[in-house]
Design a protein around this motif. Structure first.
Motif, PDB file in Angstrom:
ATOM      1  N   LEU A 380      17.253-110.751 -53.467  1.00  0.00           N
ATOM      2  CA  LEU A 380      17.059-109.641 -54.391  1.00  0.00           C
ATOM      3  C   LEU A 380      17.345-108.342 -53.647  1.00  0.00           C
ATOM      4  O   LEU A 380      16.742-108.080 -52.604  1.00  0.00           O
ATOM      5  CB  LEU A 380      15.605-109.686 -54.854  1.00  0.00           C
ATOM      6  N   ASN A 381      18.302-107.570 -54.152  1.00  0.00           N
ATOM      7  CA  ASN A 381      18.631-106.266 -53.558  1.00  0.00           C
ATOM      8  C   ASN A 381      18.180-105.182 -54.505  1.00  0.00           C
ATOM      9  O   ASN A 381      18.532-105.212 -55.685  1.00  0.00           O
ATOM     10  CB  ASN A 381      20.146-106.118 -53.404  1.00  0.00           C
ATOM     11  N   ILE A 382      17.407-104.235 -53.998  1.00  0.00           N
ATOM     12  CA  ILE A 382      16.978-103.121 -54.847  1.00  0.00           C
ATOM     13  C   ILE A 382      17.427-101.835 -54.168  1.00  0.00           C
ATOM     14  O   ILE A 382      16.908-101.452 -53.120  1.00  0.00           O
ATOM     15  CB  ILE A 382      15.452-103.101 -55.037  1.00  0.00           C
ATOM     16  N   ARG A 383      18.425-101.205 -54.762  1.00  0.00           N
ATOM     17  CA  ARG A 383      18.941 -99.958 -54.208  1.00  0.00           C
ATOM     18  C   ARG A 383      18.247 -98.812 -54.944  1.00  0.00           C
ATOM     19  O   ARG A 383      17.918 -98.935 -56.113  1.00  0.00           O
ATOM     20  CB  ARG A 383      20.444 -99.936 -54.440  1.00  0.00           C
ATOM     21  N   HIS A 384      17.998 -97.725 -54.250  1.00  0.00           N
ATOM     22  CA  HIS A 384      17.264 -96.580 -54.820  1.00  0.00           C
ATOM     23  C   HIS A 384      15.914 -97.048 -55.377  1.00  0.00           C
ATOM     24  O   HIS A 384      15.556 -96.741 -56.508  1.00  0.00           O
ATOM     25  CB  HIS A 384      18.082 -95.912 -55.937  1.00  0.00           C
ATOM     26  N   TYR A 385      15.218 -97.819 -54.571  1.00  0.00           N
ATOM     27  CA  TYR A 385      13.951 -98.386 -55.041  1.00  0.00           C
ATOM     28  C   TYR A 385      12.866 -97.312 -55.119  1.00  0.00           C
ATOM     29  O   TYR A 385      12.968 -96.261 -54.482  1.00  0.00           O
ATOM     30  CB  TYR A 385      13.488 -99.516 -54.116  1.00  0.00           C
ATOM     31  N   ASP A 386      11.854 -97.582 -55.907  1.00  0.00           N
ATOM     32  CA  ASP A 386      10.633 -96.783 -55.851  1.00  0.00           C
ATOM     33  C   ASP A 386       9.467 -97.768 -55.808  1.00  0.00           C
ATOM     34  O   ASP A 386       9.652 -98.972 -56.028  1.00  0.00           O
ATOM     35  CB  ASP A 386      10.525 -95.808 -57.040  1.00  0.00           C
ATOM     36  N   ALA A 387       8.276 -97.242 -55.517  1.00  0.00           N
ATOM     37  CA  ALA A 387       7.137 -98.129 -55.268  1.00  0.00           C
ATOM     38  C   ALA A 387       6.834 -99.000 -56.487  1.00  0.00           C
ATOM     39  O   ALA A 387       6.586-100.211 -56.366  1.00  0.00           O
ATOM     40  CB  ALA A 387       5.912 -97.298 -54.890  1.00  0.00           C
ATOM     41  N   ALA A 388       6.920 -98.409 -57.690  1.00  0.00           N
ATOM     42  CA  ALA A 388       6.548 -99.159 -58.890  1.00  0.00           C
ATOM     43  C   ALA A 388       7.532-100.317 -59.120  1.00  0.00           C
ATOM     44  O   ALA A 388       7.122-101.440 -59.437  1.00  0.00           O
ATOM     45  CB  ALA A 388       6.550 -98.222 -60.096  1.00  0.00           C
ATOM     46  N   THR A 389       8.825-100.045 -58.928  1.00  0.00           N
ATOM     47  CA  THR A 389       9.811-101.110 -59.136  1.00  0.00           C
ATOM     48  C   THR A 389       9.618-102.231 -58.123  1.00  0.00           C
ATOM     49  O   THR A 389       9.635-103.414 -58.465  1.00  0.00           O
ATOM     50  CB  THR A 389      11.253-100.545 -59.002  1.00  0.00           C
ATOM     51  N   LEU A 390       9.391-101.835 -56.860  1.00  0.00           N
ATOM     52  CA  LEU A 390       9.180-102.864 -55.834  1.00  0.00           C
ATOM     53  C   LEU A 390       7.998-103.741 -56.209  1.00  0.00           C
ATOM     54  O   LEU A 390       8.083-104.967 -56.186  1.00  0.00           O
ATOM     55  CB  LEU A 390       8.899-102.224 -54.474  1.00  0.00           C
ATOM     56  N   ALA A 391       6.887-103.082 -56.578  1.00  0.00           N
ATOM     57  CA  ALA A 391       5.680-103.845 -56.900  1.00  0.00           C
ATOM     58  C   ALA A 391       5.963-104.787 -58.061  1.00  0.00           C
ATOM     59  O   ALA A 391       5.575-105.958 -58.034  1.00  0.00           O
ATOM     60  CB  ALA A 391       4.543-102.888 -57.249  1.00  0.00           C
ATOM     61  N   SER A 392       6.682-104.298 -59.052  1.00  0.00           N
ATOM     62  CA  SER A 392       6.923-105.126 -60.227  1.00  0.00           C
ATOM     63  C   SER A 392       7.831-106.316 -59.909  1.00  0.00           C
ATOM     64  O   SER A 392       7.581-107.425 -60.352  1.00  0.00           O
ATOM     65  CB  SER A 392       7.500-104.244 -61.336  1.00  0.00           C
ATOM     66  N   VAL A 393       8.849-106.097 -59.101  1.00  0.00           N
ATOM     67  CA  VAL A 393       9.771-107.226 -58.901  1.00  0.00           C
ATOM     68  C   VAL A 393       9.267-108.261 -57.900  1.00  0.00           C
ATOM     69  O   VAL A 393       9.629-109.428 -57.991  1.00  0.00           O
ATOM     70  CB  VAL A 393      11.212-106.803 -58.522  1.00  0.00           C
ATOM     71  N   ILE A 394       8.453-107.832 -56.933  1.00  0.00           N
ATOM     72  CA  ILE A 394       8.044-108.862 -55.970  1.00  0.00           C
ATOM     73  C   ILE A 394       6.676-109.477 -56.274  1.00  0.00           C
ATOM     74  O   ILE A 394       6.266-110.415 -55.609  1.00  0.00           O
ATOM     75  CB  ILE A 394       8.109-108.380 -54.498  1.00  0.00           C
ATOM     76  N   SER A 395       6.028-108.966 -57.333  1.00  0.00           N
ATOM     77  CA  SER A 395       4.701-109.510 -57.605  1.00  0.00           C
ATOM     78  C   SER A 395       4.783-110.998 -57.962  1.00  0.00           C
ATOM     79  O   SER A 395       5.641-111.410 -58.751  1.00  0.00           O
ATOM     80  CB  SER A 395       4.027-108.691 -58.717  1.00  0.00           C
ATOM     81  N   GLY A 396       3.961-111.786 -57.315  1.00  0.00           N
ATOM     82  CA  GLY A 396       3.909-113.225 -57.578  1.00  0.00           C
ATOM     83  C   GLY A 396       5.014-114.018 -56.905  1.00  0.00           C
ATOM     84  O   GLY A 396       5.108-115.229 -57.078  1.00  0.00           O
TER      85      GLY A 396
END
Ligand code: ASP
Ligand code: MG
Length: 423
Positions: A380-396
């Protein structure tokens, strides 16, 4: 001069060809139209290559009959059974049948290219004949006379110098030309291909050589999105994107554009437009040198079916330059691309696409390294990430490896269904 590229989905049947022709007819100025094979023709031809190479003759006959049927039916629906198109298709289909009635050489990749090219030859014949039949004169160009490559069949490299001497003449003096994506030929005029989905790249090469004013890729999506909306519901449409951002996205696996497409255009500052053939009135995405990277939303690119391999030297030495150079040369010899790499004192790890080449690769690595691997992973590559997006995509998610830089966060995770908290 503009370049329009139409993929397989846009020319999948008679209605598709009609729609493409409407788009071409509405364009002004000189135009080169680059087409892919119709619908799933390339997949069918891949099955034909296999049946031919391994001597399954009955299967060959069935596949050719189905291909003949679908192409002739589309042409007849558009122009009638007594049109010159019908005869041109029959002649190509007869050559294909003759090819598979013969004996294959011992080189699978060579045979692949000699057969797979018929998809683009057939579709371009239909499109050019149809344009002529509706009063929009279009010249059919066999791109193999102009686009020259080396003989690395199935993944040929462009001979830029030779191609630059032939391409301008091939397209000179006609308002509209129709040609094939994906294929080229060696100096001996043997057909080569540029890799699956390579028609975008063909359009960019032709655009580069002809100094096109723009290259447009017509797709069944509105343009470039920040993620694939099929798995990420917050995906946003991106009206503008810099070459740099687009190259990063496609390199990481966004399959909206073939990754090799952008570089030849960037070098000549030719804008690449991605537009919808379903909604041709919409502007789509423009990729150019205009840099708006500060205002881009988080861009998520998921690469599925990944393998994570960890190696440590059998002689308990540290991972040093000589190990690294050996490891890289093994990957290069097996033509396996590394998507992510990570090293520590005793361990070197890589993430790669799952590939049929894996057993041979592991076998060779295993001679010098203790080698372990995990499969069924996603990168999973997240460019221009922010904290909320990171938390949402890696949760679980079970994280196997991660790398976070200022602009990009990358995670190797166990494959599991995606289930987002929607914002
Ligand atoms: N027809 C080829 C393929 O399906 C090339 C392309 O579509 O770009 O891979
Ligand atoms: Mg395609």
């Amino acid at each position: 001069m503009k370049i329009y590229k139409f993929g397989g989905a846009s020319v999948r049947d008679a209605a598709g060809v009609r729609n493409v022709s409407d788009i071409v007819t509405a364009a002004d100025g000189r135009l080169v139209v680059v087409v892919s094979a119709m619908g799933k023709t390339t997949n069918a031809l891949e099955t034909l290559v296999d049946a031919f190479f391994y001597g399954r003759h009955d299967e060959c006959a069935g596949i050719i009959a189905a291909l003949s049927d679908s192409h002739l039916r589309a042409a007849d629906e558009l122009m009638g059974a007594d049109s010159p198109c019908h005869a041109a298709l029959r002649s190509l289909l007869a050559k294909l049948a003759e090819k598979v009635a013969g004996q294959p050489s011992l080189n699978y990749d060579f045979e692949y290219d000699q057969i797979i090219c018929y998809g683009e030859l057939l579709s371009s014949v239909i499109v050019s004949h149809y344009l002529n039949s509706i009063g929009r004169p279009a010249r059919w160009v066999d791109i193999r006379t102009a686009l020259k490559t080396d003989d690395n069949y199935r993944d040929a490299r462009i001979d830029w110098q030779l191609s630059a001497t032939f391409v301008p003449d091939a397209f000179a003096g006609a308002d509209v030309c129709v040609t094939q994506g994906f294929i080229g030929s060696t100096i001996n005029n043997l057909t080569t291909t540029l890799g699956r989905e390579g028609s975008d790249y063909s359009a960019a090469i032709i655009g580069h050589i002809l100094d096109a004013e723009s290259v447009t890729i017509w797709k069944d999506v509105p343009g470039v999105m920040s993620s694939d909306p099929r798995w990420y519901p917050d995906a946003q449409f991106l009206p503008r994107l810099s070459y740099w951002e687009a190259i990063e996205m496609t390199y990481f696996g966004a399959n909206v554009i073939h990754p090799k497409t952008l570089k030849p255009l960037q070098n000549k500052n030719i804008p690449l437009r991605v537009r919808s053939f379903v909604n041709p009135g919409a502007e789509g995405t423009v990729i150019s040198s205009f840099d708006n990277s500060d205002s881009l939303p988080p861009m998520l690119i998921l690469r599925r079916n990944q393998i994570f391999i960890s190696m440590s030297p059998k002689d308990f030495s540290f991972i040093m330059e000589d190990n690294l150079s050996q490891i890289f040369s093994i990957f290069s010899r097996h033509k396996v691309k590394i998507n992510l790499l990570q090293n520590s004192a005793l361990n070197f790890s890589v993430c790669i696409d799952n590939t049929p080449k894996l057993p041979a690769l592991l076998d060779e690595l295993g001679r010098s390294y203790n080698t372990r691997y995990n499969d069924d992973l996603e990168l999973l590559n997240i460019r221009h990430y922010d904290a909320a997006t990171l938390a949402s995509v890696i949760s679980g998610k079970t994280i196997i490896d991660s790398q976070v830089t200022r602009k990009t966060a990358r995670y190797v995770v166990k494959a599991s269904p995606w289930n987002f908290r929607q914002s």
